[in-house]
Design a protein around this motif. Structure first.
Motif, PDB file in Angstrom:
ATOM      1  N   VAL A 123       0.819  -1.209   0.000  1.00  0.00           N
ATOM      2  CA  VAL A 123       0.000   0.000   0.000  1.00  0.00           C
ATOM      3  C   VAL A 123       0.852   1.258   0.000  1.00  0.00           C
ATOM      4  CG1 VAL A 123      -2.008  -1.029   1.150  1.00  0.00           C
ATOM      5  CG2 VAL A 123      -0.167  -0.051   2.528  1.00  0.00           C
ATOM      6  N   ASP A 124       0.296   2.310  -0.555  1.00  0.00           N
ATOM      7  CA  ASP A 124       0.857   3.645  -0.460  1.00  0.00           C
ATOM      8  C   ASP A 124       0.143   4.327   0.713  1.00  0.00           C
ATOM      9  OD1 ASP A 124       2.539   5.783  -1.842  1.00  0.00           O
ATOM     10  OD2 ASP A 124       0.600   6.781  -1.702  1.00  0.00           O
ATOM     11  N   VAL A 125       0.911   4.972   1.585  1.00  0.00           N
ATOM     12  CA  VAL A 125       0.340   5.534   2.812  1.00  0.00           C
ATOM     13  C   VAL A 125       0.685   7.019   2.915  1.00  0.00           C
ATOM     14  CG1 VAL A 125       0.111   5.254   5.308  1.00  0.00           C
ATOM     15  CG2 VAL A 125       0.744   3.301   3.909  1.00  0.00           C
ATOM     16  N   PRO A 126      -0.296   7.911   2.796  1.00  0.00           N
ATOM     17  CA  PRO A 126       0.009   9.339   2.891  1.00  0.00           C
ATOM     18  C   PRO A 126       0.323   9.772   4.321  1.00  0.00           C
ATOM     19  CG  PRO A 126      -2.351   9.017   2.664  1.00  0.00           C
ATOM     20  CD  PRO A 126      -1.713   7.666   2.497  1.00  0.00           C
ATOM     21  N   ILE A 221      -6.727  17.193  11.657  1.00  0.00           N
ATOM     22  CA  ILE A 221      -5.784  17.080  10.547  1.00  0.00           C
ATOM     23  C   ILE A 221      -5.847  18.377   9.757  1.00  0.00           C
ATOM     24  CG2 ILE A 221      -5.157  15.835   8.452  1.00  0.00           C
ATOM     25  CD1 ILE A 221      -6.522  13.360   9.626  1.00  0.00           C
ATOM     26  N   VAL A 222      -4.707  19.038   9.591  1.00  0.00           N
ATOM     27  CA  VAL A 222      -4.702  20.303   8.853  1.00  0.00           C
ATOM     28  C   VAL A 222      -4.249  20.122   7.404  1.00  0.00           C
ATOM     29  CG1 VAL A 222      -4.381  21.688  10.924  1.00  0.00           C
ATOM     30  CG2 VAL A 222      -2.371  20.931   9.643  1.00  0.00           C
ATOM     31  N   ALA A 223      -3.554  19.020   7.097  1.00  0.00           N
ATOM     32  CA  ALA A 223      -3.094  18.820   5.720  1.00  0.00           C
ATOM     33  C   ALA A 223      -2.610  17.401   5.515  1.00  0.00           C
ATOM     34  CB  ALA A 223      -1.956  19.797   5.389  1.00  0.00           C
ATOM     35  N   VAL A 224      -2.672  16.947   4.258  1.00  0.00           N
ATOM     36  CA  VAL A 224      -2.026  15.693   3.868  1.00  0.00           C
ATOM     37  C   VAL A 224      -0.724  16.053   3.151  1.00  0.00           C
ATOM     38  CG1 VAL A 224      -4.125  14.315   3.715  1.00  0.00           C
ATOM     39  CG2 VAL A 224      -3.341  15.575   1.706  1.00  0.00           C
ATOM     40  N   GLY A 225       0.291  15.219   3.333  1.00  0.00           N
ATOM     41  CA  GLY A 225       1.601  15.521   2.778  1.00  0.00           C
ATOM     42  C   GLY A 225       1.825  14.998   1.381  1.00  0.00           C
ATOM     43  N   SER A 226       0.863  14.282   0.823  1.00  0.00           N
ATOM     44  CA  SER A 226       1.019  13.735  -0.525  1.00  0.00           C
ATOM     45  C   SER A 226       0.844  14.832  -1.570  1.00  0.00           C
ATOM     46  CB  SER A 226      -0.002  12.619  -0.757  1.00  0.00           C
ATOM     47  OG  SER A 226      -1.302  13.037  -0.383  1.00  0.00           O
ATOM     48  N   ALA A 227       1.224  14.505  -2.800  1.00  0.00           N
ATOM     49  CA  ALA A 227       1.123  15.494  -3.873  1.00  0.00           C
ATOM     50  C   ALA A 227      -0.329  15.797  -4.236  1.00  0.00           C
ATOM     51  CB  ALA A 227       1.878  15.006  -5.103  1.00  0.00           C
ATOM     52  N   GLU A 228      -1.216  14.824  -4.020  1.00  0.00           N
ATOM     53  CA  GLU A 228      -2.635  15.004  -4.339  1.00  0.00           C
ATOM     54  C   GLU A 228      -3.481  14.626  -3.136  1.00  0.00           C
ATOM     55  OE1 GLU A 228      -3.279  12.483  -7.671  1.00  0.00           O
ATOM     56  OE2 GLU A 228      -2.227  13.797  -9.091  1.00  0.00           O
ATOM     57  N   SER A 232      -9.966   8.778   0.197  1.00  0.00           N
ATOM     58  CA  SER A 232     -10.795   8.441   1.356  1.00  0.00           C
ATOM     59  C   SER A 232     -11.115   9.667   2.206  1.00  0.00           C
ATOM     60  CB  SER A 232     -10.096   7.393   2.224  1.00  0.00           C
ATOM     61  OG  SER A 232      -8.905   7.920   2.778  1.00  0.00           O
ATOM     62  N   ARG A 233     -10.299  10.722   2.079  1.00  0.00           N
ATOM     63  CA  ARG A 233     -10.536  11.966   2.827  1.00  0.00           C
ATOM     64  C   ARG A 233     -10.323  13.164   1.900  1.00  0.00           C
ATOM     65  NH1 ARG A 233     -10.275  11.374   8.464  1.00  0.00           N
ATOM     66  NH2 ARG A 233     -11.074  13.507   8.431  1.00  0.00           N
ATOM     67  N   PRO A 234     -11.155  13.299   0.864  1.00  0.00           N
ATOM     68  CA  PRO A 234     -10.930  14.341  -0.143  1.00  0.00           C
ATOM     69  C   PRO A 234     -11.120  15.760   0.378  1.00  0.00           C
ATOM     70  CG  PRO A 234     -13.055  13.288  -0.493  1.00  0.00           C
ATOM     71  CD  PRO A 234     -12.353  12.488   0.560  1.00  0.00           C
ATOM     72  N   GLU A 235     -11.716  15.887   1.554  1.00  0.00           N
ATOM     73  CA  GLU A 235     -11.928  17.220   2.123  1.00  0.00           C
ATOM     74  C   GLU A 235     -10.669  17.831   2.719  1.00  0.00           C
ATOM     75  OE1 GLU A 235     -12.396  14.440   5.632  1.00  0.00           O
ATOM     76  OE2 GLU A 235     -12.823  14.412   3.468  1.00  0.00           O
ATOM     77  N   ILE A 236      -9.621  17.014   2.911  1.00  0.00           N
ATOM     78  CA  ILE A 236      -8.391  17.520   3.533  1.00  0.00           C
ATOM     79  C   ILE A 236      -7.453  18.026   2.443  1.00  0.00           C
ATOM     80  CG2 ILE A 236      -6.450  17.002   5.047  1.00  0.00           C
ATOM     81  CD1 ILE A 236      -8.055  14.618   6.116  1.00  0.00           C
ATOM     82  N   PRO A 237      -7.088  19.301   2.461  1.00  0.00           N
ATOM     83  CA  PRO A 237      -6.189  19.835   1.437  1.00  0.00           C
ATOM     84  C   PRO A 237      -4.746  19.381   1.654  1.00  0.00           C
ATOM     85  CG  PRO A 237      -6.691  21.528   3.045  1.00  0.00           C
ATOM     86  CD  PRO A 237      -7.540  20.336   3.402  1.00  0.00           C
ATOM     87  N   THR A 238      -3.962  19.446   0.602  1.00  0.00           N
ATOM     88  CA  THR A 238      -2.551  19.095   0.707  1.00  0.00           C
ATOM     89  C   THR A 238      -1.763  20.264   1.300  1.00  0.00           C
ATOM     90  OG1 THR A 238      -1.919  19.939  -1.467  1.00  0.00           O
ATOM     91  CG2 THR A 238      -2.786  17.684  -1.377  1.00  0.00           C
TER      92      THR A 238
END
Length: 324
Positions: A123-126, A221-228, A232-238
């Motif tokens: 798996v890829d894990v953000p 959660i304030v941000a995801v670190g992935s490029a996109e 599963s959590r599209p509301e969280i901005p990068t």
């Protein structure tokens, strides 16, 4: 010199097979150990415990998850390296173990990519950046402002020195110029517990570790670190969307075996995991946890890990990050 009789000579190959010279024991012949080199609760542990029952059903032997945290994953990795290469001991590894920690450390005593052979990618894990409710930050810009307004900077927890989370935090420091103080834990579960209690104001951890407490309102959660964004959590901005350029750190989980493990065993495992992960229930469970299924065969996994190592080497060197 004594000459072998014709009967003995003809029987020799069968005798060799029967006595084990050139023969391989049926696999698996007893419980299989899945070493997770982190404490319970992290993304590697979650993936291992999700897949272990399916492997057990497939092969008819228990697949036992054994947590061996410490040393940025090096304790568990060392145990796997020293294990008998018969397929009965495997390592559920990650970018932290196979890329980031080896780049930062100089005392492992072995070459990771040679001593631990790829079975398959799982798996890829953000990574995500999460804060305690007490901090009062809801966006990256508010978090950056809090860090700049805090004397000495903000502490951030990670799953350990040399982990992908550690590197993600250090990269955030480099890209924003804020002061961040690394607080390493022996696993993501311990770090998230201290975030919930407010002992640390901020963590950089894998999404599956943080997703539950965030959904329960215990942390934010304030941000995801992935490029996109994550599906599963599209509301969280990068992080990049929120004004931090050139920021993307990915983690992943894969299965590895000690050097010398029979190719037939690794191929059997890889094939089984491809089938297991392709079932709708398992695939959806992984996605719901915040992971992205990315099964790869042994050759693809080797190329992928090598590319990750080559990509991050210059970054670690430029940042002067060391694990020991």
């Amino acid at each position: 010199m004594h000459r072998l009789s014709r009967r003995v000579a003809l029987a020799a190959p069968a005798l060799l097979l029967a006595t084990g010279a050139g023969a391989q024991e049926a696999w698996p012949s007893r419980p299989v150990t899945l070493i997770v080199p982190w404490a319970p609760g992290g993304s590697n542990d979650v993936a291992a415990r999700l897949l272990a029952p399916a492997l057990e059903a497939r092969f008819g032997q228990p697949f036992v998850v054994e947590n061996r945290p410490g040393g940025g994953g090096s304790l568990g990795m060392g145990q796997a390296v020293r294990a008998r290469p018969d397929g009965q001991t495997l390592l559920v590894s990650s970018a932290s173990n196979h890329v980031f920690h080896p780049l930062m450390a100089h005392t492992l005593g072995y070459e990771v990519q040679e001593a631990l052979l790829p079975v398959c990618m799982l798996v890829d894990v953000p990574n995500v950046i999460a804060v305690s409710n007490a901090l009062g930050a809801t966006t990256m810009q508010e978090l950056i402002a809090k860090a700049r307004g805090t004397k000495g900077g903000l502490s951030f927890g990670s799953s350990g020195v040399g982990s992908s989370n550690h590197l993600a935090g250090e990269l955030l420091r480099l890209r924003t110029g804020i002061d961040l103080i690394h607080v390493p834990y022996r696993g993501g579960g311990q770090a998230i517990a201290d975030l919930i209690s407010g002992t640390v104001p901020m963590v950089v951890l894998n999404l599956p570790t943080v997703s539950g407490p965030a959904s329960a309102g215990q942390v934010r959660i304030v941000a995801v670190g992935s490029a996109e964004r994550v599906r599963s959590r599209p509301e969280i901005p990068t992080v990049q969307e929120q004004g931090v350029p050139d920021y993307a750190v990915r983690s992943w989980t894969g299965l590895f075996a000690p050097k010398g493990t029979p190719v037939a065993v690794m191929e059997k495992l890889a094939s089984a995991l491809r089938d297991i992960m392709d079932t709708p229930a398992t695939k959806q469970r992984l996605i719901d946890m915040g992971s992205e299924p990315i099964w790869m065969d042994p050759a693809e996994t080797r190329r992928f890990v090598r590319a990750e190592y080559d990509r991050w080497g210059p970054v670690v060197k430029a940042a002067g990050i060391k694990a020991d």
